[in-house]
Write an enzyme that holds these catalytic residues in place. Sequence first.
Site, PDB file in Angstrom:
ATOM      1  N   GLY A  12      16.909  13.606  10.194  1.00 23.13           N
ATOM      2  CA  GLY A  12      17.417  12.869   9.039  1.00 23.13           C
ATOM      3  C   GLY A  12      16.537  11.726   8.577  1.00 23.13           C
ATOM      4  N   SER A  13      15.250  11.779   8.869  1.00 24.18           N
ATOM      5  CA  SER A  13      14.383  10.680   8.405  1.00 24.18           C
ATOM      6  C   SER A  13      14.283  10.661   6.879  1.00 24.18           C
ATOM      7  CB  SER A  13      12.993  10.754   9.046  1.00 24.18           C
ATOM      8  OG  SER A  13      12.281  11.873   8.581  1.00 24.18           O
ATOM      9  N   MET A  90      18.373  23.627   7.626  1.00 23.70           N
ATOM     10  CA  MET A  90      17.641  24.805   8.115  1.00 23.70           C
ATOM     11  C   MET A  90      18.358  26.116   7.814  1.00 23.70           C
ATOM     12  SD  MET A  90      14.997  23.362   9.202  1.00 23.70           S
ATOM     13  CE  MET A  90      14.134  24.557  10.229  1.00 23.70           C
ATOM     14  N   HIS A 109       9.655  20.386   1.055  1.00 21.44           N
ATOM     15  CA  HIS A 109       9.034  21.297   2.023  1.00 21.44           C
ATOM     16  C   HIS A 109       7.653  20.747   2.393  1.00 21.44           C
ATOM     17  CE1 HIS A 109       8.284  25.062   4.081  1.00 21.44           C
ATOM     18  NE2 HIS A 109       7.071  25.021   3.576  1.00 21.44           N
TER      19      HIS A 109
HETATM   20  C1  GRF Z   1      10.955  17.597   6.644  1.00 21.57           C
HETATM   21  O1  GRF Z   1       9.638  17.727   7.077  1.00 21.57           O
HETATM   22  C2  GRF Z   1      11.213  18.446   5.425  1.00 21.57           C
HETATM   23  O2  GRF Z   1      10.099  18.627   4.641  1.00 21.57           O
HETATM   24  C3  GRF Z   1      11.624  19.765   6.035  1.00 21.57           C
HETATM   25  O3  GRF Z   1      12.375  19.404   7.176  1.00 21.57           O
HETATM   26  C4  GRF Z   1      11.930  18.157   7.672  1.00 21.57           C
HETATM   27  C5  GRF Z   1      13.133  17.281   7.860  1.00 21.57           C
HETATM   28  O4  GRF Z   1      12.842  16.092   8.544  1.00 21.57           O
HETATM   29  N1  GRF Z   1      12.340  20.558   5.068  1.00 21.57           N
HETATM   30  P1  GRF Z   1      13.940  14.948   8.680  1.00 21.57           P
HETATM   31  O5  GRF Z   1      15.165  15.581   9.338  1.00 21.57           O
HETATM   32  O6  GRF Z   1      14.267  14.445   7.308  1.00 21.57           O
HETATM   33  O7  GRF Z   1      13.346  13.902   9.557  1.00 21.57           O
END
Ligand code: GRF
Length: 191
Positions: A12-13, A90, A109
Amino acid sequence: MKRLAVFASGNGSNFQSITDAIKSGTLEAEICLVVCDREDAYVLERAKLENINLFSFSPKNYANKAEFETEILEKLRQHDVDFIILAGYMRLIGPTLLQKYSQRIVNIHPSLLPSFPGKDAIGQAFDAGVKETGVTVHYVDDGMDTGPIIAQKTVPILDGDTKDILQKRIQETEHDMYPSVLQQLCQKKLT
Ligand code: GRF
């Protein structure tokens, strides 16, 4: 002000960077719901800390995708959501959500699409030995990372990089890019 639902499955960053941009006023929007399909995802902690409504569910408790997406749709309706923002969700979005939110679902992405779609895009680019990769923000259709592209940013792969270093560089780009692309999107009139 546009009302966003952020869908995430992991750390969730990106959710955090969107939340922080809203707090600092650089993104004029509101996150009214977080949707998460994993019980152990750290994004759940983040959403609680930020006091944001949460809908978390386990797909295994439903007969199929249409069934859980119908429930998600009801939550989106309750919260009057304008845009679905995928941030590390996902799962492919199914017809139930695509029909109701046509042109209103956005994904980020970690590659320059159409190169390296699907899982582990950073690893794919790293292993391919290309000199640059990047980040793409795009509308979501029924394919895997195939919808119309909204914005792209290039990230170099430097001599001596490890996959971890590259991942960090890409994530920094994402955290900068996603809120600013969303700000542009949120200023548009909805048709
Ligand atoms: C990110 O790299 C995004 O591009 C991909 O999944 C990752 C999610 O990272 N679709 P986070 O959970 O937001 O840290």
